[in-house]
Write a protein that holds these residues in place. Structure first.
Motif, mmCIF file in Angstrom:
data_model
loop_
_atom_site.group_PDB
_atom_site.id
_atom_site.type_symbol
_atom_site.label_atom_id
_atom_site.label_comp_id
_atom_site.label_asym_id
_atom_site.label_seq_id
_atom_site.Cartn_x
_atom_site.Cartn_y
_atom_site.Cartn_z
ATOM 1 N N UNK A 101 88.881 -23.919 33.560
ATOM 2 C CA UNK A 101 87.467 -23.552 33.418
ATOM 3 C C UNK A 101 87.006 -22.719 34.610
ATOM 4 N N UNK A 102 87.407 -23.138 35.815
ATOM 5 C CA UNK A 102 87.045 -22.374 37.014
ATOM 6 C C UNK A 102 87.680 -20.988 36.988
ATOM 7 N N UNK A 103 88.922 -20.928 36.505
ATOM 8 C CA UNK A 103 89.609 -19.632 36.395
ATOM 9 C C UNK A 103 88.871 -18.711 35.423
ATOM 10 N N UNK A 104 88.441 -19.269 34.285
ATOM 11 C CA UNK A 104 87.717 -18.464 33.299
ATOM 12 C C UNK A 104 86.429 -17.900 33.890
ATOM 13 N N UNK A 105 85.710 -18.734 34.645
ATOM 14 C CA UNK A 105 84.459 -18.273 35.251
ATOM 15 C C UNK A 105 84.735 -17.178 36.283
ATOM 16 N N UNK A 106 85.768 -17.381 37.111
ATOM 17 C CA UNK A 106 86.079 -16.385 38.149
ATOM 18 C C UNK A 106 86.469 -15.044 37.519
ATOM 19 N N UNK A 107 87.292 -15.102 36.474
ATOM 20 C CA UNK A 107 87.708 -13.850 35.829
ATOM 21 C C UNK A 107 86.518 -13.181 35.137
ATOM 22 N N UNK A 108 85.634 -13.992 34.551
ATOM 23 C CA UNK A 108 84.465 -13.409 33.873
ATOM 24 C C UNK A 108 83.525 -12.712 34.855
ATOM 25 N N UNK A 109 83.598 -13.109 36.132
ATOM 26 C CA UNK A 109 82.738 -12.467 37.122
ATOM 27 C C UNK A 109 83.165 -11.029 37.411
ATOM 28 N N UNK A 110 84.439 -10.705 37.130
ATOM 29 C CA UNK A 110 84.920 -9.351 37.420
ATOM 30 C C UNK A 110 84.204 -8.293 36.583
ATOM 31 N N UNK A 111 84.178 -8.428 35.227
ATOM 32 C CA UNK A 111 83.429 -7.419 34.457
ATOM 33 C C UNK A 111 81.937 -7.445 34.757
ATOM 34 N N UNK A 112 81.402 -8.640 35.043
ATOM 35 C CA UNK A 112 79.967 -8.728 35.345
ATOM 36 C C UNK A 112 79.648 -7.983 36.645
ATOM 37 N N UNK A 113 80.529 -8.150 37.652
ATOM 38 C CA UNK A 113 80.305 -7.466 38.934
ATOM 39 C C UNK A 113 80.400 -5.955 38.783
ATOM 40 N N UNK A 114 81.427 -5.502 38.035
ATOM 41 C CA UNK A 114 81.606 -4.050 37.870
ATOM 42 C C UNK A 114 80.435 -3.430 37.121
ATOM 43 N N UNK A 115 80.035 -4.063 36.018
ATOM 44 C CA UNK A 115 78.957 -3.474 35.220
ATOM 45 C C UNK A 115 77.630 -3.538 35.974
ATOM 46 N N UNK A 116 77.459 -4.519 36.852
ATOM 47 C CA UNK A 116 76.240 -4.588 37.661
ATOM 48 C C UNK A 116 76.168 -3.422 38.645
ATOM 49 N N UNK A 117 77.321 -3.121 39.251
ATOM 50 C CA UNK A 117 77.366 -1.982 40.181
ATOM 51 C C UNK A 117 77.105 -0.678 39.440
#
Length: 253
Positions: A101-117
């Protein structure tokens, strides 16, 4: 939580660059096509603008894609023998679930971070609280969709099933008012689909529940309990199905 195992899993995911590219880059690409380059993207919407509204929709889609993939892969790995290997270690079943579950959240942060930038650089704007609360909702709510991938992996025991589940996310995104603003009967149906509650909750700090239409007509306002109830019900349903599928798997020789 076993941080060593989490670190190993995270490094393994990061080495799979082909899969990672689509998980991370596709939502940002969709935002640029459907949001940043469209006329009217700077129009005001509640506590932000249309570009921010579309950016959050694509960020939610990217986070769901990532968590569905991680959840489904974890289930298939466990059913194909990796669970027996882990059984020889001190890692308990609950620890395995927490790490995934923690891995899924960490990986999901990658597209969220990129699209935010990308969004910040291409005109998406809003209040600081709208940005912070929306991104927090996307990160936390995405955990629910790890259950969706987990159910697919446990039910069909195939990596192809996990890929199919990821493909279904695209259909659910259309039906959930994520890609295109819906109205009428389709909007009514959308409120019963899983991505509707998640995407609406992610955009709520910006829209305050106002439903956006393509032609500017008034579609009303969703009270906060609507997306919360939708996401809570689907979390419960998927959680129960996952437990039943785990029990079914253990019952087999």
């Amino acid at each position: 939580m076993n941080t060593t195992y989490l670190g190993l899993e995270l490094r393994r995911i990061l080495r799979d660059r082909a899969s990672l590219f689509f998980i991370v880059a596709l939502p940002a690409f969709l935002y640029v096509v459907f949001g940043a380059t469209q006329d009217g993207s700077q129009a005001s919407v509640g506590n932000g603008n249309v570009a921010l509204y579309i950016m959050l929709s694509m960020a939610a889609y990217g986070a769901v894609t990532a968590t569905v993939g991680i959840g489904g892969t974890a289930a298939v790995e466990r059913l194909q023998g990796w669970g027996r290997q882990l059984g020889l270690t001190p890692l308990p079943d609950l620890g395995f679930v927490v790490v995934k579950a923690a891995l899924a959240v960490l990986v999901s942060l990658l597209p969220v971070a990129l699209i935010s930038v990308v969004g910040a650089l291409t005109g998406a704007s809003g209040t600081a609280s709208a940005w912070a609360l929306s991104l927090l909702a996307i990160a936390v709510g995405s955990v629910v969709f790890a259950l969706f991938g987990l159910c697919a992996g446990l039910a069909f025991r195939s990596e192809a099933a996990v890929s199919a589940a990821s493909g279904m996310v695209v259909i659910l995104a259309f039906l959930g008012n994520v890609f295109v603003p819906l109205s009428g009967t389709l909007l009514t149906i959308a409120k019963f689909t899983p991505l509707y509650g998640y995407a609406t909750l992610a955009r709520y700090p910006v829209t305050e529940g106002r439903l956006i239409s393509n032609d500017g007509s008034d579609l009303g306002t969703d009270p906060l309990w609507v997306p919360l109830l939708n996401l809570g019900v689907w979390c419960g349903v998927l959680g129960v199905v996952a437990v039943l599928l785990v029990r079914r798997g253990r019952a087999r020789p």
